[in-house]
Design an enzyme around this catalytic site. Structure first.
Site, PDB file in Angstrom:
ATOM      1  N   ASP A 177     -15.713  22.152 -27.434  1.00  0.00           N
ATOM      2  CA  ASP A 177     -15.422  23.580 -27.266  1.00  0.00           C
ATOM      3  C   ASP A 177     -16.670  24.412 -26.995  1.00  0.00           C
ATOM      4  OD1 ASP A 177     -12.729  23.141 -27.639  1.00  0.00           O
ATOM      5  OD2 ASP A 177     -12.816  23.483 -29.801  1.00  0.00           O
ATOM      6  N   ARG A 202      -9.196  26.377 -26.847  1.00  0.00           N
ATOM      7  CA  ARG A 202      -8.238  27.190 -27.570  1.00  0.00           C
ATOM      8  C   ARG A 202      -8.566  28.677 -27.464  1.00  0.00           C
ATOM      9  NH1 ARG A 202      -5.072  24.808 -31.599  1.00  0.00           N
ATOM     10  NH2 ARG A 202      -6.371  22.931 -31.521  1.00  0.00           N
TER      11      ARG A 202
END
Lengths: 418, 418
Positions: free
Chosen positions: B143, B191
């Site tokens: 991420d 996300r």
């Protein structure tokens, strides 16, 4: 006097169809006594019908060589099936007009079963008019469903991508399963046959190795048995990796997931068997799951091509030229397997009439007895097809694909009737 | 007297977390005056709490070296966040009991933001008890959302996979679009931040290059503008490649597709933004589409790792050992960027208290003005992170992953209370 050649790509592209194109064009350049220009149909046979031709002689040998490691269809491909001359003679007439206008003496059609049928009909139609056109098919399909040839270029690379990806995600899932994802589902292509799904089986050897379950189109989906096997795998391994073919159907012949739309060949357009299976398990067993759908990635992953597949794609492109200049027509070069281990192969030859519209299914004995894995026979067949790596050159982190000029040949005809 | 070290992997694994593990263990072996055994928590911190430890000293140096090219988490990872000592002192007490029982003087926690928070709390808690435990974080997350460090190991390889895959599928779609698929959608992870989606932008340079549209979590989804851009791309290019982050939301903050389930950290579990976008276009414009969801493949694709990423993962594992044996605690080695082009980097150091629970968002100026692409600033940042290839060795078509014995350390404590 040398004559010109028309080369066209057809149907779903593969990561090595351009390797066939590259070898074919380079081989034609060594036969200047027979072949002058190699024209490529822009977007395949549609370009041929539209007299929209690309002169590959204007591409540098560096560019044509680089094609061998470039995925996609460099000249454009299409889904357009010519019907029979009886049903639609206008298209055949138009094609022959284009052939005549550009002195096409050689037609190379690089595709799957439908394309081999077209190449065969072109050969017959030209002959019926007394024209000298050598029509030679060049096999290509990740579906591996052409008969006679031991395998089809494009399949080995897609198979390697699926086997390696399955092996990688299995390590991922195994390392997290104690507290996280317990079910992972990978959806792969294969409308009618489980060749690609079977390739995933190469990722493991033992009964508990991932993928613990492969769902083949050849094996009707049995929800109860499937769920029991998922539970068993999770009990024994802590996780379960499922590889599902897009073409899996239930006992009534209904696809696990069908969008309801159809492509131009009238085939049902599929997608979503992966999430469908994952959600089915989630509903029944309440497990945390993840799913992936490889879709076009599996047929364009040139970065992970099989060296065997690349070599065969090139050899078939070359062989097509050799056959044509030797005067053959209505034929397709094939891969003949000489031995499994050590793997040896050679180029053979098939009549297009024997290839056209015959779909080679996966042998029944490739599926293991429980229906969820592959047999030793499948391994023996599949192993050599994914062997070897053939990496493209990279620049600044990305592959250097071929850059083509794609210069059009001057039109000589009126536009065809719409 | 040398003391033992505890190494644990945490959270979602990456294709290079084992490269950090490999380098850390090999470095510890060169510091035998300080470090005796390196124990690995089986399944991460859960194994540490359960006193389920693997003795890495019993693994051959060949196996530990091979770890550097093996994806997944070799010792098991987990999603388990320790709360604060105030909220759940029992877990910290148990961890310290395990530390004492096995003479753990060094704690290496290889994870993302939550894990850096845990490593910091362990450092503080041990110090509050007067215990000598050097607690050092090792960054890891696809991420790319840890602060201070210029980038996070795992991101560069996932980014390279996404950029290369996008580049490959774009060639596939472009070659077929005249008669077949006009819209291709690739769903990638991310996300909260669009780092991975942004990486897809490296596949093209010009305004008409694929991916023609990137949907970032940072840019609220605007259906009307999106559809207009799809139509424009198809008019100009004949096709449109869309890369969509799983975290894309509309103006009301609702995910394009949300399963409604939450993971153990309370984060919403996402999936299906790709098909959701494709179906939305299909409904509005009636185009033939395909979609792929890379899911875990993007974080385990060790076959296409970035050499830069692998080198940094190793350097950070080594640096963690160096920091610990120098007596540092509550720190994390970082990547400091020295220059963009030529790319130079060096190892730096951050206080865990400055890293913990701070999520680095993607800079606003990384998104192009129209919101559908990446800026030059993004390219400058991203380009070097995907540079270089670092292929695993293959045998019979498949990568040779490390094979570990994973021998358990004899337990010395009673089982912990359930």
């Amino acid at each position: 006097m040398p004559r010109n050649a028309l080369y066209a790509q057809s149907g779903g592209v593969t990561s090595v169809i351009n390797a066939s194109a590259s070898a074919l064009i380079l081989a034609a350049r060594t036969h200047s006594a027979h072949i002058d220009h190699v024209y490529a149909g822009r977007n395949g046979i549609v370009g041929a019908l539209d007299e929209d031709l690309i002169d590959t002689n204007l591409e540098s040998s560096e560019a044509i060589t680089a094609l061998a490691h470039t995925p996609g269809g460099a000249f454009g491909s299409c889904r357009h099936k010519l019907r029979s001359p009886q049903d639609n003679e206008a298209e055949y007439k138009r094609l022959i007009d284009v052939f005549k206008a550009h002195d096409i003496g050689y037609f190379f059609y690089n595709g799957g079963g439908d394309s081999m049928d077209t190449a065969n009909k072109v050969s017959g139609y030209a002959a019926s008019l007394g024209l000298d056109v050598k029509s030679v098919g060049v096999p290509k399909t990740i579906d591996n469903d052409l008969p006679i040839t031991d395998c089809c270029p494009g399949f080995g690379s897609a198979a390697k991508y699926i086997a390696v990806s399955t092996s990688e995600v299995a390590l991922d899932v195994a390392s997290m399963c104690a507290t996280s994802t317990k079910l992972f589902v990978l959806e792969v292509m294969g409308r009618h046959a489980g060749w690609l799904a079977a390739a995933a089986g190469l990722a493991g050897r033992g009964p508990n190795d991932a993928p613990q379950i492969i769902l083949f189109p050849e094996v009707p989906f049995d929800k109860t048995r499937f769920l029991a096997r998922v539970e068993q795998s999770i009990a024994e391994n802590g996780y379960c990796v499922v590889v599902v073919s897009e073409g899996v159907r239930d006992r009534d012949g209904k696809f696990l997931s069908e969008r309801g739309t159809r492509d131009s060949f009238g085939h049902a357009q599929l997608g979503g068997a992966g999430p469908a299976v994952a959600e089915l398990v989630q509903e029944a067993l309440g497990l945390k799951y993840h799913w992936a759908v490889a879709d076009y990635m599996q047929r364009s992953a040139r970065h992970l091509a099989s060296a065997t597949d690349v070599a065969q794609a090139k050899a078939l492109g070359e062989a097509a030229v050799e056959l044509a200049v030797q005067g053959e027509t209505g034929v397709m070069p094939t891969i003949e397997r000489v031995s499994d281990d050590p793997y040896e192969w050679r180029i053979g030859k098939a009549r297009l009439e024997d290839v056209a519209n015959v779909e080679k299914t996966m042998p029944n004995d490739f599926v293991s007895e429980d229906g969820f894995g592959i047999s030793e026979a499948a391994r023996t067949y599949l192993n050599p097809l994914i062997a070897g790596e053939d990496y493209p050159a990279y620049h600044q982190g990305l592959p250097r694909w071929a850059v083509l000029k794609r210069i059009s040949v001057a039109r000589k005809l009126a536009s065809r009737a719409p």
